[in-house]
Scaffold this motif. Structure first.
Motif, mmCIF file in Angstrom:
data_model
loop_
_atom_site.group_PDB
_atom_site.id
_atom_site.type_symbol
_atom_site.label_atom_id
_atom_site.label_comp_id
_atom_site.label_asym_id
_atom_site.label_seq_id
_atom_site.Cartn_x
_atom_site.Cartn_y
_atom_site.Cartn_z
ATOM 1 N N LEU A 68 4.606 10.877 -16.892
ATOM 2 C CA LEU A 68 5.965 10.666 -16.376
ATOM 3 C C LEU A 68 6.021 9.292 -15.714
ATOM 4 C CD1 LEU A 68 8.810 11.668 -15.591
ATOM 5 C CD2 LEU A 68 7.765 12.665 -13.540
ATOM 6 N N LEU A 69 6.936 8.448 -16.174
ATOM 7 C CA LEU A 69 7.024 7.065 -15.686
ATOM 8 C C LEU A 69 8.407 6.802 -15.102
ATOM 9 C CD1 LEU A 69 5.521 5.411 -18.911
ATOM 10 C CD2 LEU A 69 4.276 6.050 -16.824
ATOM 11 N N HIS A 70 8.445 6.017 -14.027
ATOM 12 C CA HIS A 70 9.731 5.621 -13.454
ATOM 13 C C HIS A 70 10.310 4.440 -14.242
ATOM 14 C CE1 HIS A 70 12.507 3.524 -10.775
ATOM 15 N NE2 HIS A 70 12.662 4.656 -10.106
ATOM 16 N N THR A 71 9.530 3.408 -14.394
ATOM 17 C CA THR A 71 9.792 2.221 -15.234
ATOM 18 C C THR A 71 10.712 1.138 -14.663
ATOM 19 O OG1 THR A 71 11.683 2.876 -16.653
ATOM 20 C CG2 THR A 71 9.479 3.640 -17.337
ATOM 21 N N GLU A 72 11.556 1.463 -13.675
ATOM 22 C CA GLU A 72 12.525 0.466 -13.186
ATOM 23 C C GLU A 72 12.097 0.022 -11.788
ATOM 24 O OE1 GLU A 72 15.293 -0.565 -15.083
ATOM 25 O OE2 GLU A 72 14.280 0.578 -16.643
ATOM 26 N N TRP A 73 11.188 -0.971 -11.737
ATOM 27 C CA TRP A 73 10.546 -1.326 -10.473
ATOM 28 C C TRP A 73 11.252 -2.417 -9.694
ATOM 29 C CZ3 TRP A 73 7.872 2.340 -8.598
ATOM 30 C CH2 TRP A 73 7.258 3.236 -9.464
ATOM 31 N N ASN A 74 12.523 -2.605 -9.929
ATOM 32 C CA ASN A 74 13.326 -3.462 -9.067
ATOM 33 C C ASN A 74 13.149 -2.970 -7.616
ATOM 34 O OD1 ASN A 74 15.593 -4.489 -7.590
ATOM 35 N ND2 ASN A 74 16.606 -4.888 -9.538
ATOM 36 N N PRO A 75 12.869 -3.874 -6.670
ATOM 37 C CA PRO A 75 12.656 -3.387 -5.295
ATOM 38 C C PRO A 75 13.865 -2.641 -4.712
ATOM 39 C CG PRO A 75 12.694 -5.804 -5.372
ATOM 40 C CD PRO A 75 12.673 -5.326 -6.793
ATOM 41 N N HIS A 76 15.037 -2.818 -5.313
ATOM 42 C CA HIS A 76 16.195 -2.032 -4.868
ATOM 43 C C HIS A 76 15.999 -0.542 -5.144
ATOM 44 C CE1 HIS A 76 19.218 -5.597 -4.993
ATOM 45 N NE2 HIS A 76 18.404 -5.635 -3.958
ATOM 46 N N ASN A 77 15.065 -0.225 -6.022
ATOM 47 C CA ASN A 77 14.812 1.181 -6.337
ATOM 48 C C ASN A 77 13.643 1.751 -5.549
ATOM 49 O OD1 ASN A 77 16.903 1.200 -8.145
ATOM 50 N ND2 ASN A 77 15.619 0.666 -9.908
ATOM 51 N N VAL A 78 13.143 0.976 -4.582
ATOM 52 C CA VAL A 78 12.016 1.433 -3.763
ATOM 53 C C VAL A 78 12.440 1.318 -2.301
ATOM 54 C CG1 VAL A 78 9.593 1.093 -3.201
ATOM 55 C CG2 VAL A 78 10.409 0.575 -5.525
ATOM 56 N N LEU A 79 12.603 2.459 -1.648
ATOM 57 C CA LEU A 79 13.036 2.462 -0.250
ATOM 58 C C LEU A 79 11.827 2.717 0.637
ATOM 59 C CD1 LEU A 79 16.318 4.564 -0.610
ATOM 60 C CD2 LEU A 79 16.076 2.080 -0.439
ATOM 61 N N VAL A 80 11.673 1.875 1.637
ATOM 62 C CA VAL A 80 10.542 2.023 2.547
ATOM 63 C C VAL A 80 11.068 2.403 3.921
ATOM 64 C CG1 VAL A 80 8.555 0.882 3.623
ATOM 65 C CG2 VAL A 80 9.175 0.344 1.253
ATOM 66 N N SER A 81 10.530 3.496 4.425
ATOM 67 C CA SER A 81 10.933 3.986 5.736
ATOM 68 C C SER A 81 9.646 4.253 6.503
ATOM 69 C CB SER A 81 11.741 5.264 5.510
ATOM 70 O OG SER A 81 12.020 5.883 6.701
ATOM 71 N N GLY A 82 9.406 3.490 7.569
ATOM 72 C CA GLY A 82 8.107 3.584 8.261
ATOM 73 C C GLY A 82 7.020 3.172 7.289
ATOM 74 N N ASP A 83 6.011 4.042 7.149
ATOM 75 C CA ASP A 83 4.934 3.670 6.222
ATOM 76 C C ASP A 83 5.029 4.458 4.909
ATOM 77 O OD1 ASP A 83 4.259 6.124 7.144
ATOM 78 O OD2 ASP A 83 2.323 5.534 8.006
ATOM 79 N N ARG A 84 6.235 4.967 4.629
ATOM 80 C CA ARG A 84 6.409 5.786 3.421
ATOM 81 C C ARG A 84 7.346 5.100 2.444
ATOM 82 N NH1 ARG A 84 8.625 11.807 2.577
ATOM 83 N NH2 ARG A 84 10.573 10.936 3.303
ATOM 84 N N ALA A 85 6.986 5.081 1.185
ATOM 85 C CA ALA A 85 7.872 4.526 0.154
ATOM 86 C C ALA A 85 8.385 5.666 -0.719
ATOM 87 C CB ALA A 85 7.113 3.528 -0.704
ATOM 88 N N LEU A 86 9.682 5.623 -1.014
ATOM 89 C CA LEU A 86 10.280 6.616 -1.916
ATOM 90 C C LEU A 86 10.973 5.881 -3.049
ATOM 91 C CD1 LEU A 86 11.807 9.115 0.671
ATOM 92 C CD2 LEU A 86 9.820 9.520 -0.795
ATOM 93 N N PRO A 129 0.822 -1.223 0.000
ATOM 94 C CA PRO A 129 0.000 0.000 0.000
ATOM 95 C C PRO A 129 0.856 1.273 0.000
ATOM 96 C CG PRO A 129 -0.745 -1.552 1.691
ATOM 97 C CD PRO A 129 0.526 -2.101 1.137
ATOM 98 N N ALA A 130 2.005 1.236 0.673
ATOM 99 C CA ALA A 130 2.872 2.428 0.699
ATOM 100 C C ALA A 130 3.429 2.695 -0.698
ATOM 101 C CB ALA A 130 4.005 2.225 1.704
ATOM 102 N N VAL A 131 3.820 1.629 -1.386
ATOM 103 C CA VAL A 131 4.346 1.799 -2.743
ATOM 104 C C VAL A 131 3.254 2.385 -3.638
ATOM 105 C CG1 VAL A 131 5.276 0.599 -4.763
ATOM 106 C CG2 VAL A 131 6.014 -0.075 -2.461
ATOM 107 N N MET A 132 2.041 1.850 -3.518
ATOM 108 C CA MET A 132 0.958 2.358 -4.373
ATOM 109 C C MET A 132 0.630 3.807 -4.040
ATOM 110 S SD MET A 132 -0.939 2.075 -6.917
ATOM 111 C CE MET A 132 -0.715 0.404 -7.494
ATOM 112 N N ALA A 133 0.710 4.164 -2.759
ATOM 113 C CA ALA A 133 0.416 5.561 -2.396
ATOM 114 C C ALA A 133 1.396 6.495 -3.106
ATOM 115 C CB ALA A 133 0.488 5.735 -0.879
ATOM 116 N N THR A 134 2.673 6.092 -3.171
ATOM 117 C CA THR A 134 3.655 6.956 -3.841
ATOM 118 C C THR A 134 3.446 6.922 -5.360
ATOM 119 O OG1 THR A 134 5.162 6.550 -2.016
ATOM 120 C CG2 THR A 134 6.123 7.519 -3.978
ATOM 121 N N MET A 135 3.048 5.760 -5.881
ATOM 122 C CA MET A 135 2.742 5.708 -7.319
ATOM 123 C C MET A 135 1.581 6.642 -7.666
ATOM 124 S SD MET A 135 3.134 1.689 -8.298
ATOM 125 C CE MET A 135 3.524 1.689 -9.990
#
Ligand SMILES: Nc1ncnc2c1ncn2[C@@H]1O[C@H](COP(=O)(O)OP(=O)(O)OP(=O)(O)O)[C@@H](O)[C@H]1O
Ligand SMILES: [Mg+2]
Length: 264
Positions: free
Chosen positions: A157-175, A113-119
């Motif tokens: 505008l698309l990010h396109t590189e969804w390797n989880p290494h490119n998604v940092l989660v801190s608490g309930d926030r994804a960047l 859900p955090a990833v989707m919120a940032t998406m």
């Protein structure tokens, strides 16, 4: 080709960082990502930074510029860029350091859900007036019918590189990090590329599509466009996996095959 990661900061790089951020008290290596010659956690008395760097003569140094240009548009979506230096043969980016882990993309993960919120935040950003790669261009060698490319066109505008290494989660926030390959294209492409990574991490195709369906653009995705993307991704990952030793290449090839079969 992965770039050889330097384990110690070269003196010139150290000097450049100290010029803008003050004395370095500690440097920690980052064990993820393959493309940067330098990827380090750098502590100064006041701050902790993430520094990413390539030599100016590196063929992919343009990705550093792209990240620097796009950063102002990504508030709350990506870590803040503090500075960009091009000096003494180096291109260096200094970001706010995110104290977090890589996103967990397995089924029922609390990170989803955090990833989707940032998406969703990203989906609201109008494509900046920058020279970005377009999805039809990036995918042109993987279609067997060039007419399929028109499905991928768009001005989102698309990010396109969804390797989880490119998604940092801190608490309930994804960047999201690693914006060098940011592109323009149809709005539904980002959730569609993300779902392949979900499948590679244990989702069924149905589960992964349901997760992507919570993205606002999903309802607009034409079935034919999704089918065309599934075919393209299968070819793309077949070709990546044939050449790559990365841990994720084979699971992604399998995921792309499953999704393409699912969409037939
Ligand atoms: N702001 C940040 N704070 C903390 N860690 C970060 C930050 N940005 C990136 N990282 C970490 O550094 C790794 C490498 O960063 P990034 O993906 O931007 O560079 P890269 O070497 O070009 O990667 P790739 O090989 O994926 O292209 C990320 O996977 C992440 O673990
Ligand atoms: Mg990366």
């Amino acid at each position: 080709m992965p770039t050889q990661r330097l384990t110690d900061l070269p003196d010139a790089v150290r000097r450049l960082i100290e010029k803008v951020s003050g004395p370095i008290v500690d440097v920690g290596n980052i064990n993820a990502g393959l493309n940067s010659a330098i990827a380090a956690r750098v502590r100064t008395p006041e701050d902790t930074l993430f520094v990413k760097g390539l030599p100016m003569d590196h063929p992919r140094v343009w990705t550093q510029n792209r990240e620097a240009q796009i950063s102002p548009y990504l508030r709350g979506i990506a870590p803040e860029l503090l500075w960009h230096i091009e000096e003494d043969g180096w291109s260096l980016l200094g970001f706010e350091y995110v104290n977090g882990g890589h996103a967990d993309f397995t089924p029922k993960s609390r990170d989803l859900p955090a990833v989707m919120a940032t998406m969703r935040r990203l989906a609201k950003v109008p494509a900046p007036a920058l020279e970005l790669k377009s999805m039809p261009h990036r995918l042109r060698t993987f279609v067997d019918d060039p007419a399929d490319l028109s499905w991928f066109a768009g001005d989102s505008l698309l990010h396109t590189e969804w390797n989880p290494h490119n998604v940092l989660v801190s608490g309930d926030r994804a960047l999201f990090v690693d914006w060098g390959w940011a592109s323009t294209g149809a709005a539904w492409i980002d959730p569609a590329l993300w779902l392949l990574w979900l499948i590679a991490h244990g989702h069924t195709c149905d589960q992964a599509e349901r997760a992507s369906a919570t993205h606002p653009a999903w309802a607009l995705a034409p079935a034919e466009g999704l089918n065309a993307l599934a075919r393209v991704q299968r070819r793309l990952w077949d070709s990546i996996a044939a050449e790559s030793t990365d841990d994720w290449a084979n699971p992604m090839r399998e995921a792309a095959r499953s999704w393409e079969e699912h969409r037939r």
